[in-house]
Design a protein around this motif. Structure first.
Motif, PDB file in Angstrom:
ATOM      1  N   ASP A  64       0.825  -1.204   0.000  1.00 17.80           N
ATOM      2  CA  ASP A  64       0.000   0.000   0.000  1.00 17.80           C
ATOM      3  C   ASP A  64       0.860   1.255   0.000  1.00 17.80           C
ATOM      4  N   LEU A  65       0.594   2.158  -0.970  1.00 17.98           N
ATOM      5  CA  LEU A  65       1.319   3.429  -1.045  1.00 17.98           C
ATOM      6  C   LEU A  65       0.368   4.619  -1.054  1.00 17.98           C
ATOM      7  N   THR A  66      -0.843   4.429  -0.534  1.00 19.12           N
ATOM      8  CA  THR A  66      -1.781   5.539  -0.525  1.00 19.12           C
ATOM      9  C   THR A  66      -1.292   6.669   0.375  1.00 19.12           C
ATOM     10  N   LYS A  67      -0.627   6.341   1.455  1.00 18.91           N
ATOM     11  CA  LYS A  67      -0.003   7.344   2.327  1.00 18.91           C
ATOM     12  C   LYS A  67       1.369   6.828   2.758  1.00 18.91           C
ATOM     13  N   LYS A  68       1.442   6.232   3.958  1.00 19.19           N
ATOM     14  CA  LYS A  68       2.703   5.656   4.405  1.00 19.19           C
ATOM     15  C   LYS A  68       2.904   4.295   3.731  1.00 19.19           C
ATOM     16  N   PRO A  69       4.100   4.020   3.240  1.00 18.68           N
ATOM     17  CA  PRO A  69       4.341   2.684   2.668  1.00 18.68           C
ATOM     18  C   PRO A  69       4.102   1.606   3.722  1.00 18.68           C
ATOM     19  N   ASN A 112       6.915   3.861   9.160  1.00  9.08           N
ATOM     20  CA  ASN A 112       6.255   4.988   9.805  1.00  9.08           C
ATOM     21  C   ASN A 112       7.036   6.288   9.692  1.00  9.08           C
ATOM     22  N   LYS A 113       8.320   6.229   9.967  1.00  8.68           N
ATOM     23  CA  LYS A 113       9.119   7.456   9.921  1.00  8.68           C
ATOM     24  C   LYS A 113      10.599   7.131   9.746  1.00  8.68           C
ATOM     25  N   MET A 114      11.318   8.119   9.263  1.00  9.37           N
ATOM     26  CA  MET A 114      12.775   8.076   9.256  1.00  9.37           C
ATOM     27  C   MET A 114      13.279   9.144  10.206  1.00  9.37           C
ATOM     28  N   TRP A 115      14.421   8.878  10.804  1.00 11.10           N
ATOM     29  CA  TRP A 115      15.093   9.885  11.620  1.00 11.10           C
ATOM     30  C   TRP A 115      16.444  10.220  10.995  1.00 11.10           C
ATOM     31  N   GLU A 116      16.754  11.474  10.924  1.00 14.78           N
ATOM     32  CA  GLU A 116      18.119  11.904  10.638  1.00 14.78           C
ATOM     33  C   GLU A 116      18.696  12.403  11.957  1.00 14.78           C
ATOM     34  N   PHE A 117      19.794  11.783  12.400  1.00 17.78           N
ATOM     35  CA  PHE A 117      20.363  12.196  13.684  1.00 17.78           C
ATOM     36  C   PHE A 117      21.831  12.563  13.519  1.00 17.78           C
ATOM     37  N   ASN A 118      22.262  13.482  14.373  1.00 18.85           N
ATOM     38  CA  ASN A 118      23.610  14.039  14.303  1.00 18.85           C
ATOM     39  C   ASN A 118      24.520  13.292  15.281  1.00 18.85           C
ATOM     40  N   ASN A 133      16.358  19.349  18.849  1.00 12.40           N
ATOM     41  CA  ASN A 133      16.472  19.732  17.438  1.00 12.40           C
ATOM     42  C   ASN A 133      17.913  19.756  16.958  1.00 12.40           C
ATOM     43  N   SER A 134      18.845  19.879  17.876  1.00 13.41           N
ATOM     44  CA  SER A 134      20.258  19.867  17.491  1.00 13.41           C
ATOM     45  C   SER A 134      20.760  18.440  17.260  1.00 13.41           C
ATOM     46  N   TYR A 135      19.910  17.442  17.599  1.00 13.27           N
ATOM     47  CA  TYR A 135      20.325  16.048  17.478  1.00 13.27           C
ATOM     48  C   TYR A 135      19.539  15.280  16.423  1.00 13.27           C
ATOM     49  N   VAL A 136      18.241  15.521  16.300  1.00 15.57           N
ATOM     50  CA  VAL A 136      17.421  14.655  15.462  1.00 15.57           C
ATOM     51  C   VAL A 136      16.363  15.445  14.702  1.00 15.57           C
ATOM     52  N   ARG A 137      16.046  14.966  13.500  1.00 12.12           N
ATOM     53  CA  ARG A 137      14.930  15.466  12.698  1.00 12.12           C
ATOM     54  C   ARG A 137      14.067  14.262  12.302  1.00 12.12           C
ATOM     55  N   VAL A 138      12.750  14.441  12.412  1.00 10.74           N
ATOM     56  CA  VAL A 138      11.810  13.385  12.080  1.00 10.74           C
ATOM     57  C   VAL A 138      11.287  13.598  10.663  1.00 10.74           C
ATOM     58  N   LEU A 139      11.333  12.537   9.861  1.00 11.78           N
ATOM     59  CA  LEU A 139      10.811  12.568   8.495  1.00 11.78           C
ATOM     60  C   LEU A 139       9.674  11.561   8.396  1.00 11.78           C
ATOM     61  N   ASN A 140       8.434  12.055   8.391  1.00 14.18           N
ATOM     62  CA  ASN A 140       7.274  11.184   8.276  1.00 14.18           C
ATOM     63  C   ASN A 140       7.152  10.684   6.834  1.00 14.18           C
ATOM     64  N   THR A 141       7.034   9.387   6.672  1.00 14.10           N
ATOM     65  CA  THR A 141       7.114   8.809   5.333  1.00 14.10           C
ATOM     66  C   THR A 141       5.943   9.206   4.434  1.00 14.10           C
ATOM     67  N   GLU A 142       4.829   9.635   4.993  1.00 11.85           N
ATOM     68  CA  GLU A 142       3.695  10.024   4.147  1.00 11.85           C
ATOM     69  C   GLU A 142       3.973  11.305   3.367  1.00 11.85           C
ATOM     70  N   HIS A 143       5.040  12.021   3.720  1.00 12.37           N
ATOM     71  CA  HIS A 143       5.365  13.268   3.031  1.00 12.37           C
ATOM     72  C   HIS A 143       6.394  13.077   1.909  1.00 12.37           C
ATOM     73  N   PHE A 144       6.794  11.817   1.664  1.00  9.63           N
ATOM     74  CA  PHE A 144       7.583  11.525   0.471  1.00  9.63           C
ATOM     75  C   PHE A 144       6.625  11.342  -0.710  1.00  9.63           C
TER      76      PHE A 144
END
Length: 415
Positions: A64-69, A112-118, A133-144
């Protein structure tokens, strides 16, 4: 003779392997956007339904790719059918699915989500408790922005690939490629691509790739992690189990002697549940080899605090909770837990070194398969055991013949 006694068991092992390695198979059929009118779907890939028919039952995989994979696995009888409600498209409703009869078992995963962390201390470990915020950013997969790139099928397997080249969520915009490739198999074998995971007729394989994705400008040492939400029709009183164990050798994945099994309670207890399996390795180049490998680190599963929100908009939710059942009530009786996997190893140069990361895992029903010696290894062992024994026997015979000949010569000269 001794060498015969050594060789015969080895030959029996080879014969048994040849007779059983093929085993039983499932017949694979697949369909994109099943039942969706062209006027609604308009050539856009949203849902894939894969049926894997075996001797006694059918496995349904819904991609399913209607929103989150997300990927739903359901075990049913041969008579069960799946239907999809396509009225969701264009009217703001959520897409849904239903089975003609209750599945024998269901298991789903949501990216559900990806994290980019420093990783400023270069540990290779993701600190899930650090929300700064200086350590991690959340990337919700439905916004790809997901688009289909691959669809190949035959009676024994099917491959469906998607990719996104842009992430947009408010003021956060990232360019670069995130790819997912799902392969369903109806037979037992190893994957052609490193780390050559073993798949069975009850298995699908997923490749996850991050390629040239824009990193946070304020992060000097970016790494990525992925959250998977796991849903199973198991008893909610039990937890998902993570077991790391040694494999027999590194024949299929050089330098990696470990397998990671993520099992639902029904899989761990009775081999009738869902599982994920992988080797704890990721690759930092499209050329997969030992020199281009890094770690894939698994973290303990956690209960999901808001399962309705995390599963909202996915067919995994409707696959477990029908329209006539309250969603919260349904999920309270459903196993819903999340686990994280981070990618990176101390002193590997971080994501910025190659700007590429690839990780592969399998998802299936039953019990995670155990690695076994291949036919090549069995032949090598058989030859390794048989030839030395044969050489010893032949050498002994030669020495015995020489000794007997020498005694005869002595007797002849003595006359």
């Amino acid at each position: 003779m001794a060498w015969i006694r050594v060789l015969i068991p080895s030959l029996w092992i080879v014969a048994y392997y040849c007779a059983t390695v093929k085993g039983w198979e499932r017949e694979i059929t697949s369909e994109l956007n099943p039942g969706c009118p062209d006027i609604l779907c308009n050539g856009t890939f949203r849902i894939a339904h894969i049926k894997a028919k075996g001797p006694n039952d059918t496995l349904h995989y819904v991609w399913d790719l209607t929103k989150k994979p997300s990927l739903l696995l359901a075990l049913t009888t041969h008579n069960a059918t799946v239907s999809f409600d396509w009225d969701c498209i264009g009217n703001g409703k959520e897409c849904s699915m239903s089975f003609s009869e209750k599945p024998l078992y269901r298991f789903g995963i949501v990216f559900n989500k990806m994290w980019e962390f420093n990783d400023v201390n270069d540990t290779g470990i993701f600190d899930q408790t650090n929300k700064s915020n200086s350590y991690v950013r959340v990337l919700n997969t439905e916004h790809f922005s997901w688009n289909r790139t691959v669809f190949d099928q035959d009676s024994r397997s099917v491959s469906i690939g998607v990719k996104s080249e842009k992430y947009v969520n408010g003021n956060t915009v990232k360019n670069g490629t995130v790819k997912l490739l799902v392969k369903g198999f109806g037979y037992l074998d190893h994957s052609e691509m490193l780390p050559h995971l073993l798949h069975t007729p009850n298995t699908s394989q997923v490749d996850f790739v991050i390629d040239g994705l824009t990193t946070e400008p304020s992060f000097s040492n970016s790494r990525f992690a992925l959250e998977l939400v796991l849903v199973g029709s198991d008893q909610t009183a039990s937890n998902i189990q993570i077991v790391e164990h040694q494999s027999l050798d590194d024949e299929h994945a050089p330098g990696v002697f470990t397998l990671v099994d993520v099992e639902t309670p029904d899989s761990a207890g009775s081999a009738k549940g869902g599982y994920l399996q992988w080797r704890p390795v990721a690759y930092i180049s499209s050329v997969r080899d030992v020199a281009n490998s890094t770690d894939a680190t698994i973290y303990s599963p956690q209960n999901v605090t808001n399962p309705v929100e995390d599963l909202k908009g996915t067919l995994v939710l409707s696959g477990f909770c029908s329209n006539d059942t309250g969603t919260e009530t349904c999920l309270n009786a459903t196993l819903v837990q999340a686990t994280a996997v981070s990618f990176g190893l101390k002193e590997d140069g971080f994501y910025k070194k190659t700007k590429y990361m690839a990780w592969t895992f399998t998802m299936g029903y039953g019990k995670p398969p155990d690695e076994d010696f291949s036919l090549l290894v069995i032949l090598v062992i058989s030859i390794g055991l048989g030839l030395p024994a044969l050489l010893i026997i032949v050498s002994g015979l030669v020495m015995l013949i020489r000794r007997v000949s020498r005694k005869k010569d002595d007797l002849f000269l003595g006359r």
